[in-house]
Design a protein around this motif. Structure first.
Motif, PDB file in Angstrom:
ATOM      1  N   PRO A   5       0.800  -1.233   0.000  1.00  0.00           N
ATOM      2  CA  PRO A   5       0.000   0.000   0.000  1.00  0.00           C
ATOM      3  C   PRO A   5       0.832   1.282   0.000  1.00  0.00           C
ATOM      4  O   PRO A   5       0.275   2.364  -0.215  1.00  0.00           O
ATOM      5  CB  PRO A   5      -0.817  -0.120   1.290  1.00  0.00           C
ATOM      6  N   LEU A   8       0.296   3.452  -3.059  1.00  0.00           N
ATOM      7  CA  LEU A   8      -1.039   3.930  -3.409  1.00  0.00           C
ATOM      8  C   LEU A   8      -1.185   5.452  -3.377  1.00  0.00           C
ATOM      9  O   LEU A   8      -1.794   6.027  -4.296  1.00  0.00           O
ATOM     10  CB  LEU A   8      -2.087   3.270  -2.512  1.00  0.00           C
ATOM     11  N   LEU A  11       0.013   6.781  -6.656  1.00  0.00           N
ATOM     12  CA  LEU A  11      -0.867   6.453  -7.773  1.00  0.00           C
ATOM     13  C   LEU A  11      -2.118   7.327  -7.758  1.00  0.00           C
ATOM     14  O   LEU A  11      -2.588   7.778  -8.807  1.00  0.00           O
ATOM     15  CB  LEU A  11      -1.241   4.971  -7.738  1.00  0.00           C
ATOM     16  N   ARG A  12      -2.653   7.573  -6.575  1.00  0.00           N
ATOM     17  CA  ARG A  12      -3.803   8.481  -6.481  1.00  0.00           C
ATOM     18  C   ARG A  12      -3.445   9.864  -7.014  1.00  0.00           C
ATOM     19  O   ARG A  12      -4.209  10.494  -7.748  1.00  0.00           O
ATOM     20  CB  ARG A  12      -4.266   8.590  -5.031  1.00  0.00           C
ATOM     21  N   TYR A 160       1.131   4.092 -14.699  1.00  0.00           N
ATOM     22  CA  TYR A 160       1.116   3.160 -13.571  1.00  0.00           C
ATOM     23  C   TYR A 160       1.888   1.883 -13.920  1.00  0.00           C
ATOM     24  O   TYR A 160       2.683   1.375 -13.122  1.00  0.00           O
ATOM     25  CB  TYR A 160      -0.317   2.753 -13.227  1.00  0.00           C
ATOM     26  N   LEU A 164       5.036   0.470 -11.955  1.00  0.00           N
ATOM     27  CA  LEU A 164       4.867  -0.763 -11.177  1.00  0.00           C
ATOM     28  C   LEU A 164       5.671  -1.931 -11.740  1.00  0.00           C
ATOM     29  O   LEU A 164       5.795  -2.969 -11.079  1.00  0.00           O
ATOM     30  CB  LEU A 164       3.386  -1.157 -11.137  1.00  0.00           C
ATOM     31  N   ALA A 247      -2.342  -4.924 -13.252  1.00  0.00           N
ATOM     32  CA  ALA A 247      -2.336  -4.270 -11.938  1.00  0.00           C
ATOM     33  C   ALA A 247      -2.634  -2.785 -12.091  1.00  0.00           C
ATOM     34  O   ALA A 247      -3.395  -2.193 -11.309  1.00  0.00           O
ATOM     35  CB  ALA A 247      -0.986  -4.477 -11.256  1.00  0.00           C
ATOM     36  N   ALA A 248      -2.041  -2.173 -13.104  1.00  0.00           N
ATOM     37  CA  ALA A 248      -2.261  -0.751 -13.355  1.00  0.00           C
ATOM     38  C   ALA A 248      -3.700  -0.475 -13.766  1.00  0.00           C
ATOM     39  O   ALA A 248      -4.328   0.487 -13.304  1.00  0.00           O
ATOM     40  CB  ALA A 248      -1.303  -0.276 -14.449  1.00  0.00           C
ATOM     41  N   THR A 251      -6.156  -0.862 -10.841  1.00  0.00           N
ATOM     42  CA  THR A 251      -5.944   0.216  -9.875  1.00  0.00           C
ATOM     43  C   THR A 251      -6.550   1.517 -10.373  1.00  0.00           C
ATOM     44  O   THR A 251      -7.235   2.230  -9.630  1.00  0.00           O
ATOM     45  CB  THR A 251      -4.444   0.400  -9.598  1.00  0.00           C
ATOM     46  N   ASP A 252      -6.323   1.830 -11.644  1.00  0.00           N
ATOM     47  CA  ASP A 252      -6.873   3.083 -12.168  1.00  0.00           C
ATOM     48  C   ASP A 252      -8.393   3.057 -12.187  1.00  0.00           C
ATOM     49  O   ASP A 252      -9.038   4.072 -11.905  1.00  0.00           O
ATOM     50  CB  ASP A 252      -6.346   3.361 -13.571  1.00  0.00           C
ATOM     51  N   VAL A 255      -9.334   3.745  -8.482  1.00  0.00           N
ATOM     52  CA  VAL A 255      -8.913   5.070  -8.022  1.00  0.00           C
ATOM     53  C   VAL A 255      -9.723   6.168  -8.704  1.00  0.00           C
ATOM     54  O   VAL A 255     -10.045   7.191  -8.086  1.00  0.00           O
ATOM     55  CB  VAL A 255      -7.400   5.261  -8.256  1.00  0.00           C
ATOM     56  N   GLU A 258     -12.877   6.377  -6.849  1.00  0.00           N
ATOM     57  CA  GLU A 258     -12.571   6.852  -5.501  1.00  0.00           C
ATOM     58  C   GLU A 258     -12.424   8.367  -5.466  1.00  0.00           C
ATOM     59  O   GLU A 258     -12.873   9.024  -4.519  1.00  0.00           O
ATOM     60  CB  GLU A 258     -11.290   6.183  -5.009  1.00  0.00           C
TER      61      GLU A 258
END
Length: 297
Positions: A5, A8, A11-12, A160, A164, A247-248, A251-252, A255, A258
């Motif tokens: 984490p 993170l 990335l945000r 990302y 990563l 993974a990227a 995550t995107d 996020v 979010e």
């Protein structure tokens, strides 16, 4: 390296490159870096070189925004001064990343991508093709505005994925380009989200394949062949670069939603006390007196 984490927050922050704009420049930083990367490749540039230059620009923009290498030069800073500022910007955020990758990216800060030349319709269309947002089978779409476009999503996934890549022992440039090509089909295919995919059923593959054919046909033959290989590589997660890409991508996707919700967690105490909205300066005392007199916050 193992993914934790700790990465993170960065990335945000990088995801917000979809929302940073400035006067005289059309579109967000993410849109423009997506188009600059493609323009450089279409112009004969080396994919690996382009990937590192684009990632370097994106990482520096996390804190400097559109105060990029070119703009700082326009505003009178010397080469040494602007590189120093950009390196400080990178250093502020790059702690969770692979040190060797960060060192290589910092070496590219003085080599920004060239201005965008004419783009094929397929690439140009992605800035105008919005993402679907939140959809689910049998449910109405959750509209979250302003929506991102597919150029923005593609660049942030590429960024990302490249950052990563060391966590998966992958080549950062390969992972980056997986992200840059993964939504070529969206130029011709409006995004109906997961619910649309379910409604198309067995015909989904046929529709996506046709949209990809149209996109690849719009590219020079050599670039189309390379792009097709990238698309084939991310059909599963068998390779290290494909895992970095997936993974990227996931995550995107999360996020992005979010960030629409986090606005409800912002308080006046946060922006005044933690962020220093009314910050130190020669008239700080007067500012404080004014706010107290008028009843703010």
């Amino acid at each position: 390296m193992s993914l934790t984490p700790a990465v993170l927050p960065l990335l945000r922050e990088l995801g917000d490159l979809k929302r940073i704009r400035s006067a005289g420049r059309a579109g967000s930083i993410a849109t423009r870096l997506f188009e600059s990367g493609w323009s450089a490749w279409l112009g004969g540039g080396d994919q690996t070189d382009i990937a590192y230059r684009a990632m370097a620009a994106g990482l520096a923009a996390a804190r400097l925004g559109d105060l990029d290498y070119a703009k700082l030069g326009e505003l009178g800073m010397s080469d040494e001064e602007r590189l120093s500022a950009m390196e400080r910007s990178v250093d502020e955020v790059a702690g969770p990343l692979d040190a060797a990758l960060v060192k290589r990216l910092k070496s590219q800060l003085g080599s920004p991508l060239p201005d965008v030349s004419d783009l094929p319709d397929t690439i140009a269309a992605l800035r105008d093709q919005p993402r679907a947002g939140v959809t689910g089978p049998g449910k109405p779409r959750v509209m979250l505005q302003p929506e991102e476009n597919h150029a923005e999503h593609s660049f942030i996934v590429a960024l990302y994925a490249g950052l990563l890549a060391p966590f998966y022992d992958a080549d950062p440039a390969e992972a980056f380009w997986h992200g840059m090509v993964h939504h070529l089909h969206s130029a011709a295919m409006p995004d109906a989200g997961y619910s649309g995919e379910i409604l198309l059923g067995d015909l989904l593959g046929k529709v996506v394949d046709r949209a990809r054919e149209l996109a690849l046909a719009d590219l020079p033959d050599e670039l189309a062949e390379v792009s097709a290989r990238h698309l084939a590589a991310i059909a599963d997660d068998a390779s290290p670069a494909a895992r970095a890409f997936h993974a990227a991508d996931v995550t995107d996707r999360v996020v992005e939603i979010e960030q629409h919700l986090k606005r409800f967690a912002v308080t006046m105490a946060l922006v005044l006390d933690d962020y220093g909205l009314v910050h130190d300066g020669p008239v700080k005392a007067f500012h404080d007196e004014t706010l107290e007199a008028i009843g703010l916050p």
